[in-house]
Motif scaffolding. Structure first.
Motif, PDB file in Angstrom:
ATOM      1  N   PRO A   1      16.662  -1.096  38.103  1.00 18.79           N
ATOM      2  CA  PRO A   1      18.021  -1.452  38.500  1.00 18.79           C
ATOM      3  C   PRO A   1      18.826  -0.852  38.900  1.00 18.79           C
ATOM      4  O   PRO A   1      19.834  -0.484  38.560  1.00 18.79           O
ATOM      5  CB  PRO A   1      18.191  -2.335  37.074  1.00 18.79           C
ATOM      6  N   LEU A   2      18.794  -0.437  40.572  1.00 23.53           N
ATOM      7  CA  LEU A   2      19.832   0.570  41.172  1.00 23.53           C
ATOM      8  C   LEU A   2      20.000  -0.228  42.419  1.00 23.53           C
ATOM      9  O   LEU A   2      19.557  -0.856  43.026  1.00 23.53           O
ATOM     10  CB  LEU A   2      18.934   1.874  41.333  1.00 23.53           C
ATOM     11  N   ASP A   3      21.110   0.410  43.116  1.00 29.30           N
ATOM     12  CA  ASP A   3      21.540   0.135  44.282  1.00 29.30           C
ATOM     13  C   ASP A   3      20.876   0.994  45.209  1.00 29.30           C
ATOM     14  O   ASP A   3      21.315   1.799  45.819  1.00 29.30           O
ATOM     15  CB  ASP A   3      23.164   0.346  44.334  1.00 29.30           C
TER      16      ASP A   3
ATOM     17  N   PHE B   1      10.261   0.459  51.037  1.00 30.73           N
ATOM     18  CA  PHE B   1      10.863  -0.360  50.167  1.00 30.73           C
ATOM     19  C   PHE B   1      10.443  -1.787  50.258  1.00 30.73           C
ATOM     20  O   PHE B   1      10.455  -2.274  51.383  1.00 30.73           O
ATOM     21  CB  PHE B   1      12.436  -0.368  50.049  1.00 30.73           C
ATOM     22  N   LEU B   2       9.611  -2.538  49.263  1.00 40.38           N
ATOM     23  CA  LEU B   2       9.195  -3.864  49.466  1.00 40.38           C
ATOM     24  C   LEU B   2       9.819  -4.765  48.810  1.00 40.38           C
ATOM     25  O   LEU B   2       9.992  -6.072  49.386  1.00 40.38           O
ATOM     26  CB  LEU B   2       7.626  -3.892  48.894  1.00 40.38           C
ATOM     27  N   GLY B   3      10.764  -4.462  47.822  1.00 39.90           N
ATOM     28  CA  GLY B   3      11.402  -5.320  46.953  1.00 39.90           C
ATOM     29  C   GLY B   3      11.666  -4.846  45.617  1.00 39.90           C
ATOM     30  O   GLY B   3      11.171  -3.922  45.320  1.00 39.90           O
ATOM     31  N   ALA B   4      12.871  -5.105  45.180  1.00 34.61           N
ATOM     32  CA  ALA B   4      13.329  -4.836  44.016  1.00 34.61           C
ATOM     33  C   ALA B   4      12.345  -4.700  42.720  1.00 34.61           C
ATOM     34  O   ALA B   4      11.815  -5.806  42.560  1.00 34.61           O
ATOM     35  CB  ALA B   4      14.865  -5.332  43.379  1.00 34.61           C
ATOM     36  N   ASP B   5      12.329  -3.757  41.810  1.00 32.78           N
ATOM     37  CA  ASP B   5      11.694  -3.821  40.459  1.00 32.78           C
ATOM     38  C   ASP B   5      12.666  -3.809  39.505  1.00 32.78           C
ATOM     39  O   ASP B   5      13.461  -3.006  39.438  1.00 32.78           O
ATOM     40  CB  ASP B   5      10.774  -2.491  40.669  1.00 32.78           C
TER      41      ASP B   5
ATOM     42  N   VAL C   1       1.774   5.088  51.883  1.00 36.37           N
ATOM     43  CA  VAL C   1       3.119   4.828  52.043  1.00 36.37           C
ATOM     44  C   VAL C   1       3.910   5.225  50.431  1.00 36.37           C
ATOM     45  O   VAL C   1       3.169   5.120  49.545  1.00 36.37           O
ATOM     46  CB  VAL C   1       3.483   3.587  52.135  1.00 36.37           C
ATOM     47  N   VAL C   2       4.969   5.837  50.862  1.00 39.37           N
ATOM     48  CA  VAL C   2       5.742   6.381  49.478  1.00 39.37           C
ATOM     49  C   VAL C   2       6.787   5.250  49.341  1.00 39.37           C
ATOM     50  O   VAL C   2       7.554   5.209  50.108  1.00 39.37           O
ATOM     51  CB  VAL C   2       6.450   7.772  49.401  1.00 39.37           C
ATOM     52  N   ARG C   3       6.933   4.664  47.992  1.00 42.29           N
ATOM     53  CA  ARG C   3       7.987   3.510  47.801  1.00 42.29           C
ATOM     54  C   ARG C   3       8.685   3.749  46.647  1.00 42.29           C
ATOM     55  O   ARG C   3       8.812   2.924  45.945  1.00 42.29           O
ATOM     56  CB  ARG C   3       7.091   2.204  48.017  1.00 42.29           C
ATOM     57  N   PRO C   4       9.658   4.687  46.799  1.00 38.67           N
ATOM     58  CA  PRO C   4      10.437   4.787  45.783  1.00 38.67           C
ATOM     59  C   PRO C   4      11.349   3.660  45.147  1.00 38.67           C
ATOM     60  O   PRO C   4      11.883   3.124  45.905  1.00 38.67           O
ATOM     61  CB  PRO C   4      11.441   5.982  46.217  1.00 38.67           C
ATOM     62  N   PHE C   5      10.965   3.494  43.663  1.00 39.50           N
ATOM     63  CA  PHE C   5      11.820   2.366  43.026  1.00 39.50           C
ATOM     64  C   PHE C   5      11.580   1.057  43.557  1.00 39.50           C
ATOM     65  O   PHE C   5      12.012   0.029  43.117  1.00 39.50           O
ATOM     66  CB  PHE C   5      13.294   2.555  43.424  1.00 39.50           C
ATOM     67  N   SER C   6      10.576   0.871  44.369  1.00 37.34           N
ATOM     68  CA  SER C   6       9.937  -0.095  44.941  1.00 37.34           C
ATOM     69  C   SER C   6       8.987  -0.969  43.941  1.00 37.34           C
ATOM     70  O   SER C   6       8.271  -0.456  43.562  1.00 37.34           O
ATOM     71  CB  SER C   6       9.631  -0.139  46.339  1.00 37.34           C
TER      72      SER C   6
ATOM     73  N   ASP D   1       9.640   6.619  38.422  1.00 36.47           N
ATOM     74  CA  ASP D   1      10.794   6.057  39.032  1.00 36.47           C
ATOM     75  C   ASP D   1      11.661   5.201  37.968  1.00 36.47           C
ATOM     76  O   ASP D   1      12.841   5.272  37.934  1.00 36.47           O
ATOM     77  CB  ASP D   1      10.304   5.148  40.048  1.00 36.47           C
ATOM     78  N   ALA D   2      11.050   4.704  37.278  1.00 38.08           N
ATOM     79  CA  ALA D   2      11.603   3.929  36.053  1.00 38.08           C
ATOM     80  C   ALA D   2      12.263   4.821  35.094  1.00 38.08           C
ATOM     81  O   ALA D   2      13.381   4.461  34.738  1.00 38.08           O
ATOM     82  CB  ALA D   2      10.287   3.082  35.261  1.00 38.08           C
ATOM     83  N   SER D   3      11.615   5.840  34.655  1.00 35.33           N
ATOM     84  CA  SER D   3      12.280   6.806  33.968  1.00 35.33           C
ATOM     85  C   SER D   3      13.650   7.398  34.576  1.00 35.33           C
ATOM     86  O   SER D   3      14.735   7.636  33.764  1.00 35.33           O
ATOM     87  CB  SER D   3      11.375   8.175  33.621  1.00 35.33           C
TER      88      SER D   3
END
Length: 364
Positions: A329-331, A321-325, A171-176, A264-266
């Motif tokens: 810190p994005l919408d 998406f599983l949850g905010a990382d 699974v691909v989970r961007p920003f998650s 993703d963090a960068s």
């Protein structure tokens, strides 16, 4: 003094695991259902990861590219004579057969030749679109076709698997939180980039405006992005500057986000650096979470989906998406599509070696 030419997208076409039709690309992106399945195109039993986003029944890359170019030209309403006066910019993986592929593609689709071929990894298509827009804006070309393609194949798959870049959970989970990496996907696309005046003169209504573009490098590391996001931020700032827009004018970002921890963090840092406090109110998603990473073709496939989303007035979901990382810190758009709040969107891409592209499109 005459106003400089405006670059528009006059026609487009795309193929991915979401399907062959343009409507399928948008419907799949809005549905937010990932297309990753076990690899059957080649033997992947010895790989750590055996998942990718592939479309059944695809032909050779040359055939798929020809179909996409023809589809974009038909959508743009180009006559045979207009095609003959239009040159090709092609983004594909490098190799000894690329020159023949490019010239053969132009010949098959009735184009007037090949201007340039891009083999600069995951920013190949983004660089090609930026060049096309710049040529039109400078009055050096009236119209160009940009095409790009990648079909999941064993060699690149093996390299990404050996490099432990592929998501072990499939699974691909961007920003998650809990993201484990990227997955590859088929992507073939083409767009007709034209001056607004030329489209108007032949009575054709464009699909979107290429309002701005930016390219920048960070030179931080051969594989890892600059944690500060400085290079991508410069690309975004350049795109805003060319468009004459403020961060608050942007209503959506189709992010590069591949689902890898550092990248993703960068990118989140880059968006905050370039957009400032406005980033807290700008919806973000990565459609790679649905159709996978199409390498050299990613930027063009994602641009097509971004244009379609703006025209439809709904923004794609960030799947997996599983949850905010706290590092991102994005919408992020989760659960359901969002209505487009402004007519402007950014489509971002980045590649190994610190290369970054930002394409800024506006609805018309």
């Amino acid at each position: 003094m005459a106003e400089p030419p405006t670059a528009v997208i006059a026609g487009l076409a795309a193929v991915s695991a979401l399907g062959r039709e343009i409507d399928a690309q948008l419907a799949g992106a809005l549905a937010g259902t990932a297309t990753f399945t076990p690899v059957r195109r080649f033997d992947a039993t010895d790989r750590r990861v055996r998942m990718a986003a592939t479309l059944d029944g695809v032909g050779p890359l040359a055939d798929e590219l020809a179909g996409a170019v023809d589809g974009a030209c038909v959508a743009a309403g180009l006559t045979a004579g207009q095609r003959a006066g239009t040159v090709l910019l092609l983004a594909v993986h490098g190799g000894a057969d690329v020159p023949a592929l490019a010239t053969g593609l132009a010949d098959r689709t009735g184009l007037g030749g090949v201007r340039r071929v891009y083999t600069t990894a995951c920013v190949s298509a983004g660089t090609a679109v930026a060049d096309a827009a710049a040529l039109v804006a400078a009055g050096r070309a009236e119209r160009l076709v940009v095409a790009a393609g990648y079909l999941v194949e064993p060699d690149q798959y093996a390299l990404f698997d050996a490099g432990r870049a592929l998501a072990t959970d499939g699974v691909v989970r961007p920003f998650s939180t809990g993201r484990r990496g990227l997955l590859l996907g088929d992507g073939v696309a083409a767009v007709v980039v034209e001056s607004a005046a030329a489209a108007r003169a032949r009575g054709h209504a464009p699909l979107a405006r290429l309002a701005g573009w930016g390219r920048a490098g960070d030179g931080h590391h051969p594989c890892q992005p600059d944690p500060s996001g400085a290079g991508l931020a410069r690309a975004v700032t350049a795109a805003l500057g060319r468009a004459g827009l403020l961060p608050t004018d942007i209503g959506y970002v189709n992010a590069n986000a591949t689902g890898t921890a550092y990248s993703d963090a960068s990118e989140a840092a880059a968006l905050r650096r370039a957009l400032g406090p406005a980033v807290d109110r700008i919806p973000v998603s990565s459609t790679k979470s649905i159709h996978g990473h199409a390498l050299e073709a990613s930027a063009l496939l994602e641009l097509v989906i971004t244009v379609l989303a703006l025209r439809h007035g709904k923004l794609p979901v960030n799947a997996g998406f599983l949850g905010a990382d706290a590092a991102c810190p994005l919408d992020v758009i989760v659960d359901a599509p969002r209505p487009a709040g402004t007519p402007y969107a950014l489509s971002l891409n980045a590649a190994f070696g610190g290369a970054n592209t930002a394409l800024l499109v506006g609805a018309v």
